[in-house]
Design an enzyme around this catalytic site. Structure first.
Site, PDB file in Angstrom:
ATOM      1  CD  GLU A 250      13.298  -4.185 -11.490  1.00  0.00           C
ATOM      2  OE1 GLU A 250      12.850  -3.733 -10.416  1.00  0.00           O
ATOM      3  OE2 GLU A 250      14.240  -3.659 -12.096  1.00  0.00           O
ATOM      4  N   GLY A 347     -20.127 -10.008  -5.278  1.00  0.00           N
ATOM      5  CA  GLY A 347     -21.035  -9.230  -4.436  1.00  0.00           C
ATOM      6  C   GLY A 347     -20.394  -8.919  -3.085  1.00  0.00           C
TER       7      GLY A 347
END
Length: 385
Positions: A250, A347
């Site tokens: 898992e 940005g």
């Protein structure tokens, strides 16, 4: 193409490489064009499961005699990487194929395996595991769901939350107490075919910070009568051991997912900075951009080599819980840092939802929480000191 240059590990045999390429082509053609629509709708279609099953992308590691692909965890890794590299991070197939199906394969009776595994492989059945409750997350002693003996079967009562595949699932492995006095050692796993019982109810599809199209849900079990064969295996109170034995796989599923997201973030960002201009120069020409991406590529490469090592150990049956916990915590932490730095290089556009890096920033956050929080991972590691 991955921006990383790492040697091919031994477990990545030619058939695994071909499977990843085939899976990537299929996902790019069949699923990727619909991602934006599914994200807007907050759900992907049920037919995604049957399409994935028909393409051989479900239960690749299950034996062929039970309808699976006859492969190993390496084949699951190839498919899971294809999903994530294409941006299909919300799909719950890694849990379905890599967690639910192995519970049945490893602990189910022959009758249970023949009844459920072939239908999981085709996507007729969608698997979920119902562990977390409103008042109990990682602490299994706090589980309040009860499966009480009644006649020749059981009566199941309880509420679960944060359940992956919750709206689509029709085969749910439920963590329930069969001996409340024994604490975590009194847990059994009950397999519920939801279409065959009365008293099962789906609650809300939960609104989340990320993974918009994932059907993470509440599930309710109210006086659900179950046959004796719903108990996974042949004996009660084996659930804790069953859960613990599957933890390394898992946690590696989460680490593999995080690593693939890292590689996708780097690929998108490198492509962007080579095209985007500022002050008359390409962003890639600025030393700051080069240094940031040099750091990201170095950390991503270290993570990939470690993940490859751990996958190899798991395929060999030799991966311990402590090492798997290291991989889960460190790679998901590293992913968060790298995706954040990549977004910064975009940005203002990095904050816009139309740019995949924005969604990746949100989606990546939960990897440090589910499958055991990273704080739990550190506790596991600390006990080995």
């Amino acid at each position: 193409m991955s921006p990383l240059e790492v040697p091919r590990p031994a477990w990545m045999t030619e058939d695994v490489v071909l499977l990843e390429e085939q899976a990537r082509r299929f996902v790019d053609a069949e699923f990727a064009p619909h991602l934006e629509r599914w994200n807007e709708a907050g759900m992907y279609g049920r037919d995604v499961w049957t399409k994935a099953g028909a393409a051989g992308l479900l239960c690749a590691s299950m034996p062929e005699e039970y309808g699976g692909g006859g492969g190993s965890f390496a084949h699951e890794v190839a498919i899971n990487r294809a999903f994530s590299l294409a941006g299909f991070d919300a799909f719950g197939a890694p849990l379905h194929s890599g967690i639910v199906a192995p519970y049945i394969l490893h602990y189910g009776t022959e009758e249970q395996k023949r009844r459920w595994l072939p239908r999981l492989a085709t996507g007729e059945l969608v698997g979920a595991i119902a562990m977390t409750e409103p008042g109990a997350g990682s602490d299994l002693q706090g589980v309040r769901t009860r499966a009480v003996r009644h006649g020749n079967g059981y009566v199941l009562n309880g509420a679960k939350t944060f359940i992956t595949n919750g709206q689509h699932a029709n085969l749910v492995v439920v963590v329930a107490k069969t001996d409340p006095a024994a604490g975590a050692k009194g847990i059994s796993l009950m397999v519920v075919e939801t279409d065959e019982v009365q008293g099962f109810r789906r609650g809300r599809k939960l609104k989340k910070l990320g993974f918009d199209a994932a059907d993470t849900s509440e599930l309710f079990f109210e006086e659900v009568a179950l046959p004796a064969e719903s108990l996974l295996g042949t004996a009660e109170n084996q659930g804790f051991a069953q859960l613990m034995n599957e933890l390394p796989q898992e946690r590696m599923i989460v680490a593999v997912h995080a690593q693939a997201m890292i590689e996708r973030a780097l690929e998108l960002t490198i492509d962007y900075v080579k095209q985007r201009e500022a002050f008359g120069r390409k962003l890639i020409e600025f030393q700051n951009t080069q240094f940031v991406l040099a750091e990201c590529k170095s950390e991503a490469t270290v993570a990939r080599v470690f993940v490859d090592h751990c996958v190899g150990r798991l395929v060999e049956g030799a991966l311990d819980t402590v090492t798997a916990s290291m991989a889960k915590y460190w790679v998901t932490d590293t992913e968060g840092k790298i995706v954040d730095r990549c977004l910064q290089l975009f940005g203002g556009y990095g904050y816009m939802d139309e740019y995949p890096i924005s969604r990746m920033y949100r989606d990546s956050r939960v990897l440090r929480i589910y499958a055991g929080t990273n704080e739990i991972m550190k506790l596991v590691i600390a006990r080995s000191l």
